[in-house]
Scaffold this motif. Sequence first.
Motif, PDB file in Angstrom:
ATOM      1  N   ASP A  23      47.565  27.778  34.022  1.00  0.00           N
ATOM      2  CA  ASP A  23      46.855  28.967  33.550  1.00  0.00           C
ATOM      3  C   ASP A  23      46.124  28.694  32.243  1.00  0.00           C
ATOM      4  O   ASP A  23      45.000  29.171  32.050  1.00  0.00           O
ATOM      5  CB  ASP A  23      47.833  30.136  33.393  1.00  0.00           C
ATOM      6  CG  ASP A  23      48.420  30.594  34.718  1.00  0.00           C
ATOM      7  OD1 ASP A  23      47.911  30.170  35.790  1.00  0.00           O
ATOM      8  OD2 ASP A  23      49.413  31.355  34.686  1.00  0.00           O
ATOM      9  N   THR A  24      46.720  27.919  31.371  1.00  0.00           N
ATOM     10  CA  THR A  24      46.089  27.566  30.092  1.00  0.00           C
ATOM     11  C   THR A  24      44.804  26.776  30.323  1.00  0.00           C
ATOM     12  O   THR A  24      43.795  27.011  29.660  1.00  0.00           O
ATOM     13  CB  THR A  24      47.071  26.750  29.215  1.00  0.00           C
ATOM     14  OG1 THR A  24      48.215  27.563  28.933  1.00  0.00           O
ATOM     15  CG2 THR A  24      46.430  26.306  27.910  1.00  0.00           C
ATOM     16  N   ALA A  25      44.846  25.860  31.275  1.00  0.00           N
ATOM     17  CA  ALA A  25      43.695  24.999  31.555  1.00  0.00           C
ATOM     18  C   ALA A  25      42.687  25.646  32.504  1.00  0.00           C
ATOM     19  O   ALA A  25      41.608  25.092  32.730  1.00  0.00           O
ATOM     20  CB  ALA A  25      44.173  23.673  32.143  1.00  0.00           C
ATOM     21  N   THR A  88      40.202  11.599  26.430  1.00  0.00           N
ATOM     22  CA  THR A  88      40.083  12.517  27.568  1.00  0.00           C
ATOM     23  C   THR A  88      39.582  11.769  28.801  1.00  0.00           C
ATOM     24  O   THR A  88      40.075  11.990  29.910  1.00  0.00           O
ATOM     25  CB  THR A  88      39.152  13.696  27.224  1.00  0.00           C
ATOM     26  OG1 THR A  88      39.735  14.431  26.146  1.00  0.00           O
ATOM     27  CG2 THR A  88      38.956  14.619  28.419  1.00  0.00           C
ATOM     28  N   ARG A  89      38.648  10.869  28.631  1.00  0.00           N
ATOM     29  CA  ARG A  89      38.183  10.058  29.766  1.00  0.00           C
ATOM     30  C   ARG A  89      39.331   9.222  30.324  1.00  0.00           C
ATOM     31  O   ARG A  89      39.436   9.013  31.541  1.00  0.00           O
ATOM     32  CB  ARG A  89      36.998   9.182  29.369  1.00  0.00           C
ATOM     33  CG  ARG A  89      35.697   9.966  29.287  1.00  0.00           C
ATOM     34  CD  ARG A  89      34.470   9.079  29.248  1.00  0.00           C
ATOM     35  NE  ARG A  89      34.447   8.141  28.150  1.00  0.00           N
ATOM     36  CZ  ARG A  89      34.037   8.399  26.911  1.00  0.00           C
ATOM     37  NH1 ARG A  89      33.606   9.608  26.611  1.00  0.00           N
ATOM     38  NH2 ARG A  89      34.041   7.466  25.985  1.00  0.00           N
ATOM     39  N   GLU A  90      40.197   8.747  29.432  1.00  0.00           N
ATOM     40  CA  GLU A  90      41.380   7.994  29.877  1.00  0.00           C
ATOM     41  C   GLU A  90      42.302   8.903  30.701  1.00  0.00           C
ATOM     42  O   GLU A  90      42.815   8.493  31.737  1.00  0.00           O
ATOM     43  CB  GLU A  90      42.112   7.429  28.664  1.00  0.00           C
ATOM     44  CG  GLU A  90      43.227   6.479  29.004  1.00  0.00           C
ATOM     45  CD  GLU A  90      43.855   5.851  27.768  1.00  0.00           C
ATOM     46  OE1 GLU A  90      45.055   5.535  27.845  1.00  0.00           O
ATOM     47  OE2 GLU A  90      43.165   5.679  26.738  1.00  0.00           O
ATOM     48  N   ALA A 105      41.576  18.899  28.489  1.00  0.00           N
ATOM     49  CA  ALA A 105      42.891  18.584  29.062  1.00  0.00           C
ATOM     50  C   ALA A 105      43.953  18.317  28.000  1.00  0.00           C
ATOM     51  O   ALA A 105      45.067  18.844  28.088  1.00  0.00           O
ATOM     52  CB  ALA A 105      42.785  17.394  30.011  1.00  0.00           C
ATOM     53  N   ILE A 106      43.644  17.510  27.009  1.00  0.00           N
ATOM     54  CA  ILE A 106      44.645  17.173  25.990  1.00  0.00           C
ATOM     55  C   ILE A 106      45.061  18.426  25.232  1.00  0.00           C
ATOM     56  O   ILE A 106      46.256  18.691  25.053  1.00  0.00           O
ATOM     57  CB  ILE A 106      44.130  16.066  25.052  1.00  0.00           C
ATOM     58  CG1 ILE A 106      43.934  14.756  25.837  1.00  0.00           C
ATOM     59  CG2 ILE A 106      45.095  15.862  23.875  1.00  0.00           C
ATOM     60  CD1 ILE A 106      43.236  13.650  25.060  1.00  0.00           C
ATOM     61  N   GLN A 107      44.100  19.232  24.814  1.00  0.00           N
ATOM     62  CA  GLN A 107      44.417  20.456  24.086  1.00  0.00           C
ATOM     63  C   GLN A 107      45.146  21.462  24.982  1.00  0.00           C
ATOM     64  O   GLN A 107      46.053  22.165  24.518  1.00  0.00           O
ATOM     65  CB  GLN A 107      43.146  21.099  23.506  1.00  0.00           C
ATOM     66  CG  GLN A 107      42.456  20.270  22.454  1.00  0.00           C
ATOM     67  CD  GLN A 107      41.528  19.198  23.045  1.00  0.00           C
ATOM     68  OE1 GLN A 107      41.218  19.187  24.234  1.00  0.00           O
ATOM     69  NE2 GLN A 107      41.090  18.289  22.197  1.00  0.00           N
ATOM     70  N   ASP A 108      44.767  21.529  26.243  1.00  0.00           N
ATOM     71  CA  ASP A 108      45.426  22.455  27.169  1.00  0.00           C
ATOM     72  C   ASP A 108      46.890  22.086  27.353  1.00  0.00           C
ATOM     73  O   ASP A 108      47.770  22.947  27.314  1.00  0.00           O
ATOM     74  CB  ASP A 108      44.713  22.472  28.523  1.00  0.00           C
ATOM     75  CG  ASP A 108      43.305  23.036  28.456  1.00  0.00           C
ATOM     76  OD1 ASP A 108      43.001  23.806  27.508  1.00  0.00           O
ATOM     77  OD2 ASP A 108      42.501  22.710  29.349  1.00  0.00           O
ATOM     78  N   PHE A 136      46.609  14.361  18.007  1.00  0.00           N
ATOM     79  CA  PHE A 136      46.599  14.348  19.471  1.00  0.00           C
ATOM     80  C   PHE A 136      47.206  15.623  20.029  1.00  0.00           C
ATOM     81  O   PHE A 136      46.709  16.176  21.011  1.00  0.00           O
ATOM     82  CB  PHE A 136      47.385  13.136  19.994  1.00  0.00           C
ATOM     83  CG  PHE A 136      47.286  12.923  21.481  1.00  0.00           C
ATOM     84  CD1 PHE A 136      46.330  12.058  21.994  1.00  0.00           C
ATOM     85  CD2 PHE A 136      48.139  13.568  22.365  1.00  0.00           C
ATOM     86  CE1 PHE A 136      46.229  11.856  23.374  1.00  0.00           C
ATOM     87  CE2 PHE A 136      48.049  13.381  23.730  1.00  0.00           C
ATOM     88  CZ  PHE A 136      47.088  12.515  24.253  1.00  0.00           C
ATOM     89  N   TRP A 137      48.277  16.106  19.411  1.00  0.00           N
ATOM     90  CA  TRP A 137      48.998  17.271  19.923  1.00  0.00           C
ATOM     91  C   TRP A 137      48.619  18.574  19.255  1.00  0.00           C
ATOM     92  O   TRP A 137      49.319  19.577  19.394  1.00  0.00           O
ATOM     93  CB  TRP A 137      50.508  17.034  19.837  1.00  0.00           C
ATOM     94  CG  TRP A 137      50.910  15.972  20.816  1.00  0.00           C
ATOM     95  CD1 TRP A 137      51.279  14.694  20.532  1.00  0.00           C
ATOM     96  CD2 TRP A 137      50.948  16.087  22.239  1.00  0.00           C
ATOM     97  NE1 TRP A 137      51.534  14.006  21.687  1.00  0.00           N
ATOM     98  CE2 TRP A 137      51.353  14.838  22.751  1.00  0.00           C
ATOM     99  CE3 TRP A 137      50.687  17.123  23.127  1.00  0.00           C
ATOM    100  CZ2 TRP A 137      51.489  14.604  24.124  1.00  0.00           C
ATOM    101  CZ3 TRP A 137      50.827  16.892  24.484  1.00  0.00           C
ATOM    102  CH2 TRP A 137      51.219  15.650  24.966  1.00  0.00           C
TER     103      TRP A 137
END
Length: 139
Positions: A23-25, A88-90, A105-108, A136-137
């Motif tokens: 839901d977050t993403a 993110t590409r990784e 994605a990382i932030q989500d 990162f987090w």
Amino acid sequence: MPVPAEYDRASDQFYQYLVDARDTAGLWSTHVTYTMTQGVFQTFRRRLSMKDAIAFAGVLPICLRALFVTDWDTDEPIKPFESCEVMTREVQSLRSEHNFSRETAIQDVARALRRHVDEAAFDQLLAQLPEGAIDFWKP
């Protein structure tokens, strides 16, 4: 002694995380969310020593801890923290034909994950990890 609640409810807690992260993403499936989370975890793990990665896994709920160590190539060289775009590409490269991770994605994953961990312990651990771990987090 009874089974500790952390183990007894592990599957329920894992599914709750997947729904929250989905839901977050703004994704449509917990299956897609699983791949996104695994990609984020692998991307982060590649930037840690084994000792630091094990310490990080220790602050995660049981099933997320297992996902964090799944498919770990312990001989892989440690990578530096890079720009969010590069990392993110990784994330998106994991099972790329079936990976629908978005640019966020990382932030989500960070936002959802923080709702499922002891945030004080999580932040305390991140402060002990290499430079770049805290950023990162950030949700």
